[in-house]
Design a protein around this motif. Structure first.
Motif, short mmCIF file in Angstrom:
data_model
loop_
_atom_site.label_atom_id
_atom_site.label_comp_id
_atom_site.label_asym_id
_atom_site.label_seq_id
_atom_site.Cartn_x
_atom_site.Cartn_y
_atom_site.Cartn_z
N ASN A 1 32.65 32.92 38.04
CA ASN A 1 33.28 34.04 38.74
C ASN A 1 33.40 33.77 40.25
O ASN A 1 32.40 33.69 40.94
CB ASN A 1 32.48 35.33 38.50
N PRO A 2 34.63 33.66 40.74
CA PRO A 2 34.83 33.40 42.17
C PRO A 2 35.06 34.74 42.89
O PRO A 2 36.11 34.94 43.49
CB PRO A 2 36.11 32.57 42.16
N CYS A 3 34.08 35.65 42.81
CA CYS A 3 34.35 37.05 43.18
C CYS A 3 34.96 37.24 44.57
O CYS A 3 35.89 38.03 44.73
CB CYS A 3 33.07 37.88 43.05
N MET A 4 34.45 36.51 45.56
CA MET A 4 34.97 36.75 46.92
C MET A 4 36.43 36.32 47.04
O MET A 4 37.26 37.04 47.59
CB MET A 4 34.09 36.03 47.94
N ASP A 5 36.76 35.16 46.48
CA ASP A 5 38.15 34.72 46.56
C ASP A 5 39.04 35.51 45.60
O ASP A 5 40.24 35.64 45.84
CB ASP A 5 38.23 33.21 46.30
N CYS A 6 38.45 36.02 44.54
CA CYS A 6 39.19 36.88 43.61
C CYS A 6 39.62 38.14 44.35
O CYS A 6 40.79 38.53 44.32
CB CYS A 6 38.29 37.20 42.42
N HIS A 7 38.68 38.76 45.07
CA HIS A 7 39.02 39.96 45.85
C HIS A 7 40.07 39.63 46.92
O HIS A 7 41.01 40.39 47.13
CB HIS A 7 37.77 40.53 46.53
N ALA A 8 39.87 38.48 47.60
CA ALA A 8 40.81 38.12 48.67
C ALA A 8 42.22 37.94 48.10
O ALA A 8 43.21 38.41 48.68
CB ALA A 8 40.35 36.85 49.36
N LEU A 9 42.31 37.28 46.94
CA LEU A 9 43.62 37.07 46.32
C LEU A 9 44.25 38.41 45.92
O LEU A 9 45.44 38.64 46.13
CB LEU A 9 43.48 36.15 45.08
N MET A 10 43.44 39.29 45.35
CA MET A 10 43.98 40.59 44.94
C MET A 10 44.49 41.38 46.14
O MET A 10 45.54 42.01 46.08
CB MET A 10 42.91 41.39 44.20
N PHE A 11 43.74 41.33 47.25
CA PHE A 11 44.22 42.05 48.43
C PHE A 11 45.47 41.38 49.01
O PHE A 11 46.35 42.06 49.51
CB PHE A 11 43.12 42.13 49.50
N ALA A 12 45.55 40.05 48.92
CA ALA A 12 46.76 39.37 49.40
C ALA A 12 47.96 39.82 48.57
O ALA A 12 49.03 40.13 49.10
CB ALA A 12 46.58 37.86 49.29
N LYS A 13 47.76 39.89 47.26
CA LYS A 13 48.85 40.31 46.36
C LYS A 13 49.20 41.78 46.59
O LYS A 13 50.36 42.17 46.57
CB LYS A 13 48.44 40.11 44.89
N ALA A 14 48.17 42.60 46.78
CA ALA A 14 48.41 44.02 47.05
C ALA A 14 49.15 44.16 48.39
O ALA A 14 50.01 45.04 48.55
CB ALA A 14 47.10 44.79 47.09
N GLY A 15 48.83 43.26 49.32
CA GLY A 15 49.51 43.28 50.62
C GLY A 15 51.00 42.99 50.47
O GLY A 15 51.84 43.63 51.13
N ASP A 16 51.33 42.04 49.58
CA ASP A 16 52.75 41.76 49.33
C ASP A 16 53.46 43.02 48.84
O ASP A 16 54.56 43.35 49.27
CB ASP A 16 52.91 40.66 48.25
N LEU A 17 52.79 43.69 47.93
CA LEU A 17 53.35 44.91 47.36
C LEU A 17 53.48 46.01 48.42
O LEU A 17 54.47 46.75 48.45
CB LEU A 17 52.41 45.38 46.24
#
Ligand code: SF4
Length: 316
Positions: A65-81
């Protein structure tokens, strides 16, 4: 759900986004959306997720589980949206100190910096323990109605859930499949020994027993996947690639369906057939006949049934 409802109570219009990969789904988010009427957008981020998962900058947790980078990626994607749809900011239900590694103040800061969304992320449940955000300073959000929850206890959240009349919510324990030790072991083998990130292969990791039929150093990568029950058999067969994989089944006895995948020759097929026979009711030492199918072509193999414990060391 709580963080969205806290903002909604202030009159802020909220929309949810939930991300999907083979390791987690949007099922709970869909239920939450149906219950609250809050709009939900779902996005499959498998491709970018796999890139990140091979080498997460902040490393893995206890398992894959890469939790910190997982959260960062999700926020990056949410940022695109956010940019696409003209939203003002992002928010999440993260709580300071709720998870030992991924929700410390430093971890939350890591996510802000590494998502490219620094200054746009609000954590309504823990806002009072964190520096004031630009959204609060600009008056988009009223800081006074936000909370200062800190730590692992979920008592306050449970009280809030009662207040908001949310009765049926997912268990707070547990993360996604990447936190499961058995799954992580098979995934590590798939990514770094089998060296594939084929999505169907990742889904196959969820079913049956997995055996490595080549030594980890060998350049020929070959794996056998065998069902443990009817449901496994059905799921495994639904994920077969008829052109690449070889299917095996005992011709006369009930038992597992098996799939040989990767690069295999006559020797591996013979071993796989013997292994399959050992997981049927055939007596060790007796002859067994196994049907093999590839590219819609069928043939039969005769083997002497071994004992299944012989193959324990090959199990992933
Ligand atoms: S538990 Fe899974 S989904 Fe949750 S943050 Fe960690 S890696 Fe991501």
């Amino acid at each position: 759900m709580l963080s969205a409802l806290v903002l909604k109570k202030q009159g802020i219009e909220v929309t949810w986004v939930s991300f999907e990969t083979p390791f987690f789904s949007s099922e709970s988010a869909r239920k939450a959306s149906a219950r609250t009427g809050i709009e939900l957008i779902t996005r499959d981020i498998t491709q970018d997720y796999m890139e990140m998962l091979l080498a997460p900058r902040a490393g893995y947790g206890k398992n894959m589980n890469p939790c910190m980078d997982c959260h960062a990626l999700m926020f990056a994607k949410a940022g695109d949206l956010m940019k696409e749809r003209g939203f003002h900011f992002l928010f999440s239900g993260e709580v300071v100190g709720q998870r030992p590694k991924s929700q410390t103040k430093n971890a939350l800061r890591y996510v802000e910096k590494n998502s490219g969304m620094d200054g746009y992320i609000l954590r309504p449940l823990s806002a009072l323990c964190l520096p004031e955000t630009p959204m609060e300073k600009q008056g988009l959000v009223n800081r006074e109605t936000l909370l200062g929850i800190n730590g692992r206890s979920r008592k306050i959240q449970m009280d809030m859930a009662r207040e908001f009349k949310i009765r049926d919510y997912p268990s707070p324990a547990g993360g996604c499949l990447l936190t499961d030790p058995g799954f992580s072991k098979r995934l590590r083998d798939l990514l770094f020994v089998q060296e594939t990130r084929e999505v169907r292969q990742i889904h196959l990791l969820k079913h049956g027993r997995h055996f490595r039929l080549n030594s980890p150093e060998s350049t020929d990568k070959c794996k056998l996947i065998m069902g443990r029950n009817k449901a496994d058999n059905k799921n495994i067969l639904s994920l077969v690639d008829p052109e690449k994989d070889l299917r095996l089944r005992h011709t006369s006895l009930p038992g597992p369906d098996a799939v040989l995948t990767g690069k295999f020759g006559r020797e591996q097929v013979q071993t796989a057939a013997a292994m399959l026979a050992s997981y049927t009711k055939a007596k060790p030492g007796t002859p067994s006949e196994v049907r093999i199918i590839q590219n819609e072509k069928e043939s039969l193999i005769q083997v002497t049934t071994p004992v299944s414990s012989e193959f324990q060391d090959l199990m992933i």
